[in-house]
Design a protein around this motif. Structure first.
Motif, PDB file in Angstrom:
ATOM      1  N   GLY A  18      -0.750  12.054  -3.420  1.00 43.07           N
ATOM      2  CA  GLY A  18      -1.566  11.108  -2.677  1.00 43.07           C
ATOM      3  C   GLY A  18      -1.519   9.703  -3.255  1.00 43.07           C
ATOM      4  N   LYS A  19      -0.832   9.542  -4.368  1.00 48.85           N
ATOM      5  CA  LYS A  19      -0.634   8.218  -4.965  1.00 48.85           C
ATOM      6  C   LYS A  19       0.754   8.197  -5.602  1.00 48.85           C
ATOM      7  N   LYS A  41       0.857  -1.181   0.000  1.00 48.32           N
ATOM      8  CA  LYS A  41       0.000   0.000   0.000  1.00 48.32           C
ATOM      9  C   LYS A  41       0.893   1.230   0.000  1.00 48.32           C
ATOM     10  N   TRP A  42       0.494   2.242  -0.741  1.00 51.63           N
ATOM     11  CA  TRP A  42       1.231   3.499  -0.793  1.00 51.63           C
ATOM     12  C   TRP A  42       0.743   4.366   0.355  1.00 51.63           C
ATOM     13  N   ARG A  43       1.645   4.647   1.275  1.00 52.09           N
ATOM     14  CA  ARG A  43       1.299   5.502   2.415  1.00 52.09           C
ATOM     15  C   ARG A  43       2.502   6.359   2.772  1.00 52.09           C
ATOM     16  N   GLU A  44       2.279   7.297   3.644  1.00 51.94           N
ATOM     17  CA  GLU A  44       3.349   8.216   4.030  1.00 51.94           C
ATOM     18  C   GLU A  44       4.471   7.456   4.727  1.00 51.94           C
ATOM     19  N   CYS A  45       5.705   7.886   4.451  1.00 51.50           N
ATOM     20  CA  CYS A  45       6.854   7.187   5.035  1.00 51.50           C
ATOM     21  C   CYS A  45       7.003   7.522   6.523  1.00 51.50           C
ATOM     22  N   ASN A  46       7.734   6.676   7.219  1.00 47.89           N
ATOM     23  CA  ASN A  46       8.055   6.900   8.624  1.00 47.89           C
ATOM     24  C   ASN A  46       9.486   7.432   8.649  1.00 47.89           C
ATOM     25  N   GLN A  88       8.134  13.314   1.206  1.00 50.41           N
ATOM     26  CA  GLN A  88       6.925  13.722   1.909  1.00 50.41           C
ATOM     27  C   GLN A  88       6.158  14.787   1.125  1.00 50.41           C
ATOM     28  N   PHE A 102       4.403  13.065  -1.752  1.00 52.29           N
ATOM     29  CA  PHE A 102       3.265  12.275  -1.285  1.00 52.29           C
ATOM     30  C   PHE A 102       2.068  13.170  -0.997  1.00 52.29           C
TER      31      PHE A 102
END
Length: 97
Positions: free
Chosen positions: A51-52, A12-17, A44, A47
């Motif tokens: 959003g994708k 899943k594409w999500r914000e990095c940590n 960041q 992203f």
């Protein structure tokens, strides 16, 4: 690192940590901390902007309807203008004598 099978993987594409990513890249892999920080900021920002991860290739190319239909090919008139006299002026391999 473990190798996972395709059936166990759910991407899943999500914000990095940023903290974990920095720890991995700097501490474990030996990357430059300043470069990692600037790259994470760019990641960041990208992203948040999209959003994708990336648009599909077919979204850039859309079919355009033809207004007049297929165009007829024009016959070349240059050979007709020159005629047989032009062919006689040239020698072997198209060089002039």
């Amino acid at each position: 690192h473990e190798v996972l099978t395709l059936s166990k993987t759910d991407l899943k594409w999500r914000e990095c940590n940023p903290d974990k990513l920095t720890a991995f890249l700097v501490d474990e892999m030996g990357f430059n901390p300043d470069r990692v920080k600037s790259s994470i900021e760019k990641l960041q920002k990208a992203f948040k902007a999209t959003g994708k991860p990336q648009a599909r290739m077919d979204s850039f190319f859309k079919p355009i309807a033809s207004k007049t239909g297929p165009k007829a090919k024009k016959k070349s008139t240059t050979a007709a203008k020159k005629g047989p006299a032009a062919a006689k002026k040239k020698g072997f391999y198209g060089k002039k004598k």
